[in-house]
Design a protein around this motif. Structure first.
Motif, short mmCIF file in Angstrom:
data_model
loop_
_atom_site.label_atom_id
_atom_site.label_comp_id
_atom_site.label_asym_id
_atom_site.label_seq_id
_atom_site.Cartn_x
_atom_site.Cartn_y
_atom_site.Cartn_z
N ARG A 57 0.84 -1.21 0.00
CA ARG A 57 0.00 0.00 0.00
C ARG A 57 0.87 1.26 0.00
NH1 ARG A 57 -4.01 1.28 -2.05
NH2 ARG A 57 -4.81 2.65 -0.46
N GLU A 58 1.93 1.23 0.78
CA GLU A 58 2.83 2.38 0.81
C GLU A 58 3.47 2.58 -0.57
OE1 GLU A 58 7.00 3.52 2.97
OE2 GLU A 58 5.51 2.44 4.16
N ARG A 59 3.81 1.49 -1.21
CA ARG A 59 4.47 1.55 -2.52
C ARG A 59 3.54 2.10 -3.60
NH1 ARG A 59 8.89 -1.18 -4.74
NH2 ARG A 59 8.71 -1.48 -6.99
N VAL A 60 2.29 1.66 -3.63
CA VAL A 60 1.40 2.06 -4.73
C VAL A 60 0.62 3.35 -4.45
CG1 VAL A 60 1.14 -0.29 -5.58
CG2 VAL A 60 -0.56 0.62 -4.01
N SER A 61 0.54 3.77 -3.22
CA SER A 61 -0.21 4.99 -2.90
C SER A 61 0.47 6.19 -3.55
CB SER A 61 -0.30 5.19 -1.39
OG SER A 61 -1.08 4.17 -0.82
N GLY A 62 -0.28 6.86 -4.39
CA GLY A 62 0.25 8.04 -5.05
C GLY A 62 1.15 7.79 -6.23
N ARG A 63 1.38 6.53 -6.58
CA ARG A 63 2.25 6.20 -7.72
C ARG A 63 1.47 6.45 -9.01
NH1 ARG A 63 6.99 3.42 -8.30
NH2 ARG A 63 7.03 3.04 -6.08
N VAL A 64 1.93 7.38 -9.81
CA VAL A 64 1.18 7.77 -11.00
C VAL A 64 1.10 6.66 -12.03
CG1 VAL A 64 1.61 10.23 -10.73
CG2 VAL A 64 3.15 8.88 -12.13
N THR A 65 2.07 5.77 -12.07
CA THR A 65 2.04 4.71 -13.08
C THR A 65 1.01 3.63 -12.77
OG1 THR A 65 3.86 3.57 -11.98
CG2 THR A 65 4.43 5.04 -13.81
N LYS A 66 0.44 3.63 -11.57
CA LYS A 66 -0.57 2.63 -11.22
C LYS A 66 -1.97 3.08 -11.61
CE LYS A 66 -0.03 -0.83 -9.47
NZ LYS A 66 0.23 -2.11 -10.16
N HIS A 67 -2.11 4.31 -12.10
CA HIS A 67 -3.42 4.83 -12.46
C HIS A 67 -3.35 5.36 -13.89
CE1 HIS A 67 -3.25 4.90 -8.07
NE2 HIS A 67 -4.52 4.59 -8.15
N GLY A 68 -4.05 4.73 -14.79
CA GLY A 68 -3.98 5.06 -16.20
C GLY A 68 -4.30 6.50 -16.53
N LYS A 69 -5.22 7.10 -15.82
CA LYS A 69 -5.64 8.47 -16.13
C LYS A 69 -4.58 9.51 -15.77
CE LYS A 69 -10.54 7.55 -15.86
NZ LYS A 69 -11.77 7.75 -15.14
N ILE A 70 -3.70 9.19 -14.84
CA ILE A 70 -2.69 10.17 -14.45
C ILE A 70 -1.28 9.75 -14.84
CG2 ILE A 70 -4.06 11.17 -12.59
CD1 ILE A 70 -2.49 9.50 -10.59
N ARG A 71 -1.17 8.71 -15.66
CA ARG A 71 0.14 8.27 -16.13
C ARG A 71 0.74 9.31 -17.08
NH1 ARG A 71 0.16 1.88 -17.34
NH2 ARG A 71 2.32 2.29 -17.66
N PRO A 72 2.04 9.48 -17.03
CA PRO A 72 2.67 10.36 -18.01
C PRO A 72 2.43 9.85 -19.43
CG PRO A 72 4.18 9.85 -16.21
CD PRO A 72 2.97 8.97 -16.03
N ALA A 73 2.33 10.76 -20.38
CA ALA A 73 1.99 10.40 -21.75
C ALA A 73 3.01 9.46 -22.39
CB ALA A 73 1.86 11.66 -22.59
N GLY A 74 4.26 9.48 -21.98
CA GLY A 74 5.29 8.66 -22.59
C GLY A 74 5.24 7.19 -22.23
N ILE A 75 4.45 6.82 -21.23
CA ILE A 75 4.37 5.43 -20.80
C ILE A 75 3.22 4.78 -21.56
CG2 ILE A 75 4.00 3.84 -18.88
CD1 ILE A 75 5.17 5.97 -17.05
#
Length: 86
Positions: A57-75
């Motif tokens: 939970r600590e690792r994935v909380s706030g991680r942008v790559t775990k949420h498609g809508k807020i992932r950077p465009a280059g990924i």
């Protein structure tokens, strides 16, 4: 509300693996296994030891790559090309 899928032991193992992967978004898990993020969290809480769940939970909380809508465009994919050895 949709019915919960009956997952085999192999499916549960794969969901756990995907949830731990930094670049696999929750949306990919939902698309493959019909488990929304909240259900993945419940599955992880049920299947992992308490200390492992807290680390996850600590690792994935706030991680942008775990949420498609807020992932950077280059990924554009969920894994590194060298992740799977052939």
């Amino acid at each position: 509300m949709a019915t919960k899928p009956n997952l085999s032991a192999a499916d549960v193992s794969r969901v756990i693996e995907m949830a731990w992967e930094d670049r696999t978004p929750f949306e990919a898990i939902e698309q493959l296994y019909q488990l929304p993020e909240a259900e993945v969290i419940k599955l992880m809480r049920r299947e992992l030891k308490p200390s492992s769940f807290r680390l996850w939970r600590e690792r994935v909380s706030g991680r942008v790559t775990k949420h498609g809508k807020i992932r950077p465009a280059g990924i554009t994919r969920a894994y590194c090309p060298t992740q799977y050895k052939r």
